[in-house]
Each structure stands twice: as C-alpha cells, then as structure tokens.
Design a protein around this motif. Sequence first.
Motif, mmCIF file in Angstrom:
data_model
loop_
_atom_site.group_PDB
_atom_site.id
_atom_site.type_symbol
_atom_site.label_atom_id
_atom_site.label_comp_id
_atom_site.label_asym_id
_atom_site.label_seq_id
_atom_site.Cartn_x
_atom_site.Cartn_y
_atom_site.Cartn_z
ATOM 1 N N LYS A 178 28.101 35.972 85.231
ATOM 2 C CA LYS A 178 28.521 35.830 83.835
ATOM 3 C C LYS A 178 27.620 36.679 82.958
ATOM 4 C CE LYS A 178 30.291 31.140 84.194
ATOM 5 N NZ LYS A 178 30.181 29.764 83.688
ATOM 6 N N THR A 179 28.195 37.225 81.909
ATOM 7 C CA THR A 179 27.404 37.975 80.936
ATOM 8 C C THR A 179 26.795 36.998 79.937
ATOM 9 O OG1 THR A 179 29.232 38.262 79.387
ATOM 10 C CG2 THR A 179 28.988 39.945 81.124
ATOM 11 N N LEU A 180 25.776 37.454 79.233
ATOM 12 C CA LEU A 180 25.163 36.591 78.219
ATOM 13 C C LEU A 180 26.179 36.151 77.168
ATOM 14 C CD1 LEU A 180 22.760 35.109 77.072
ATOM 15 C CD2 LEU A 180 22.117 37.221 75.893
ATOM 16 N N PRO A 181 27.018 37.063 76.635
ATOM 17 C CA PRO A 181 28.026 36.593 75.663
ATOM 18 C C PRO A 181 28.954 35.520 76.231
ATOM 19 C CG PRO A 181 27.812 38.977 75.530
ATOM 20 C CD PRO A 181 27.019 38.531 76.739
ATOM 21 N N GLU A 182 29.291 35.621 77.501
ATOM 22 C CA GLU A 182 30.135 34.597 78.122
ATOM 23 C C GLU A 182 29.397 33.259 78.218
ATOM 24 O OE1 GLU A 182 32.922 37.284 81.108
ATOM 25 O OE2 GLU A 182 30.924 36.683 81.784
ATOM 26 N N ILE A 183 28.131 33.315 78.597
ATOM 27 C CA ILE A 183 27.329 32.093 78.704
ATOM 28 C C ILE A 183 27.186 31.437 77.332
ATOM 29 C CG2 ILE A 183 25.023 31.177 79.212
ATOM 30 C CD1 ILE A 183 24.851 33.398 81.383
ATOM 31 N N VAL A 184 26.889 32.242 76.321
ATOM 32 C CA VAL A 184 26.716 31.707 74.964
ATOM 33 C C VAL A 184 28.023 31.094 74.465
ATOM 34 C CG1 VAL A 184 26.283 32.330 72.554
ATOM 35 C CG2 VAL A 184 24.746 33.150 74.354
ATOM 36 N N ALA A 185 29.140 31.791 74.653
ATOM 37 C CA ALA A 185 30.435 31.271 74.201
ATOM 38 C C ALA A 185 30.772 29.956 74.898
ATOM 39 C CB ALA A 185 31.531 32.305 74.439
ATOM 40 N N GLU A 186 30.532 29.897 76.181
ATOM 41 C CA GLU A 186 30.796 28.673 76.946
ATOM 42 C C GLU A 186 29.892 27.536 76.464
ATOM 43 O OE1 GLU A 186 29.659 27.632 81.409
ATOM 44 O OE2 GLU A 186 31.288 29.105 81.308
ATOM 45 N N THR A 187 28.643 27.840 76.223
ATOM 46 C CA THR A 187 27.692 26.833 75.760
ATOM 47 C C THR A 187 28.073 26.333 74.374
ATOM 48 O OG1 THR A 187 25.939 27.865 77.086
ATOM 49 C CG2 THR A 187 25.245 26.367 75.328
ATOM 50 N N LYS A 188 28.388 27.259 73.464
ATOM 51 C CA LYS A 188 28.765 26.873 72.102
ATOM 52 C C LYS A 188 29.995 25.979 72.085
ATOM 53 C CE LYS A 188 27.023 30.472 69.045
ATOM 54 N NZ LYS A 188 27.418 31.545 68.113
ATOM 55 N N SER A 189 30.920 26.220 72.995
ATOM 56 C CA SER A 189 32.156 25.430 72.995
ATOM 57 C C SER A 189 31.889 23.959 73.288
ATOM 58 C CB SER A 189 33.165 26.000 73.991
ATOM 59 O OG SER A 189 32.746 25.750 75.325
ATOM 60 N N ALA A 190 30.748 23.659 73.907
ATOM 61 C CA ALA A 190 30.411 22.272 74.237
ATOM 62 C C ALA A 190 29.443 21.651 73.231
ATOM 63 C CB ALA A 190 29.793 22.224 75.629
ATOM 64 N N LEU A 242 18.663 20.546 63.764
ATOM 65 C CA LEU A 242 19.533 21.700 63.538
ATOM 66 C C LEU A 242 18.783 22.933 64.024
ATOM 67 C CD1 LEU A 242 20.705 20.957 59.871
ATOM 68 C CD2 LEU A 242 21.611 20.053 62.022
ATOM 69 N N LEU A 243 19.440 23.741 64.817
ATOM 70 C CA LEU A 243 18.811 24.933 65.385
ATOM 71 C C LEU A 243 19.476 26.191 64.857
ATOM 72 C CD1 LEU A 243 18.797 23.521 68.969
ATOM 73 C CD2 LEU A 243 16.754 23.928 67.623
ATOM 74 N N HIS A 244 18.671 27.223 64.655
ATOM 75 C CA HIS A 244 19.240 28.519 64.288
ATOM 76 C C HIS A 244 18.380 29.634 64.848
ATOM 77 C CE1 HIS A 244 16.785 30.595 61.244
ATOM 78 N NE2 HIS A 244 16.264 29.400 61.075
ATOM 79 N N CYS A 245 18.960 30.818 64.888
ATOM 80 C CA CYS A 245 18.253 32.020 65.342
ATOM 81 C C CYS A 245 18.817 33.201 64.561
ATOM 82 C CB CYS A 245 18.395 32.202 66.850
ATOM 83 S SG CYS A 245 20.087 32.452 67.431
ATOM 84 N N ALA A 246 18.776 34.376 65.132
ATOM 85 C CA ALA A 246 19.270 35.563 64.423
ATOM 86 C C ALA A 246 20.796 35.601 64.365
ATOM 87 C CB ALA A 246 18.733 36.831 65.078
ATOM 88 N N THR A 247 21.452 35.203 65.454
ATOM 89 C CA THR A 247 22.914 35.299 65.496
ATOM 90 C C THR A 247 23.608 34.065 66.076
ATOM 91 O OG1 THR A 247 22.882 36.344 67.677
ATOM 92 C CG2 THR A 247 22.834 37.818 65.760
ATOM 93 N N GLY A 248 22.868 33.113 66.578
ATOM 94 C CA GLY A 248 23.460 31.890 67.118
ATOM 95 C C GLY A 248 23.358 31.741 68.621
ATOM 96 N N GLY A 249 23.092 32.816 69.343
ATOM 97 C CA GLY A 249 23.034 32.750 70.804
ATOM 98 C C GLY A 249 21.866 31.945 71.329
ATOM 99 N N ARG A 250 20.671 32.276 70.894
ATOM 100 C CA ARG A 250 19.484 31.538 71.351
ATOM 101 C C ARG A 250 19.537 30.093 70.880
ATOM 102 N NH1 ARG A 250 14.936 35.668 69.361
ATOM 103 N NH2 ARG A 250 16.638 36.141 67.937
ATOM 104 N N ALA A 251 20.053 29.880 69.668
ATOM 105 C CA ALA A 251 20.160 28.515 69.150
ATOM 106 C C ALA A 251 21.098 27.680 70.022
ATOM 107 C CB ALA A 251 20.643 28.535 67.702
ATOM 108 N N ALA A 252 22.181 28.265 70.488
ATOM 109 C CA ALA A 252 23.114 27.539 71.350
ATOM 110 C C ALA A 252 22.450 27.159 72.668
ATOM 111 C CB ALA A 252 24.365 28.376 71.608
ATOM 112 N N LEU A 253 21.743 28.090 73.273
ATOM 113 C CA LEU A 253 21.065 27.804 74.530
ATOM 114 C C LEU A 253 19.960 26.762 74.317
ATOM 115 C CD1 LEU A 253 20.854 31.436 75.924
ATOM 116 C CD2 LEU A 253 22.513 29.649 76.542
#
Length: 119
Positions: free
Chosen positions: A4-16, A78-89
């Motif tokens: 899986k690519t990082l964008p795929e992992i982030v999208a899957e994680t965010k969906s949950a 509440l978590l945040h980062c530059a674009t949402g990817g690290r925050a989701a993980l």
Amino acid sequence: MALKTLPEIVAETKSALHCLTPERAKELMGKDSGVLVIDVREPDEVANKRPANTINIPRGVLEMKITEHTTDPDQTILLHCATGGRAALAAASLEHMGFRNVSVIDCSADELIAHLGDG
C-alpha cells in the motif's frame, strides 16, 4: 500482494476516524477548556508557524509522551499536522492505546492557524 502507498494507508485510516473541520474544532475548544489540541509535526515545522493553544508532540514520540499530558481514556484529544496524514496515523495509534475521544482536525496547518490564530 502489492504494498500500500502512504496515501492509501492515510485514506483508509481516516475513513475509520472521527475527522473535524477547523471550525468545529474551534467550537469544541470554546466549549471545553480541557480539550488537548496536539500538533504532531516536527519541532522545526512548529517553530515556523504554530496554531494557538496547541501542544507539540511529534508523531514519532507521541505514544511515549502523551501520558505526560493525560492518562484519562475519555480525554478529548484533537490532532493536527501539516496536511492531516500524520494526524490520522497518530489518532489511530492513540485509539489503539485506549483513548476513546480522539479526532483529527482535517485541514492544513495554515488553515488551522487562520481559525485559531498564531501561537
């Protein structure tokens, strides 16, 4: 099986996860002064621009440092980062640790600063 690519992992994680707009995050912060808003970016990123009323705990050490700020599994985080990817993980990791009230502020750091002010 393909990796899986990082964008795929982030999208899957965010969906949950529970994701918030910066407007909703600001509203929650106004109603509850105990909300922890954690910026999971690296210290050099935070030094350049930091949303007001946030705590910097880099993603790489979050699991080791979170208990310095809370051990309450029901704490609103509440978590945040530059674009949402690290925050989701990071949110998925905190949920795995047992925190039950974790959300991702799903926007850029610049957008969050526009809503919360610069810290």
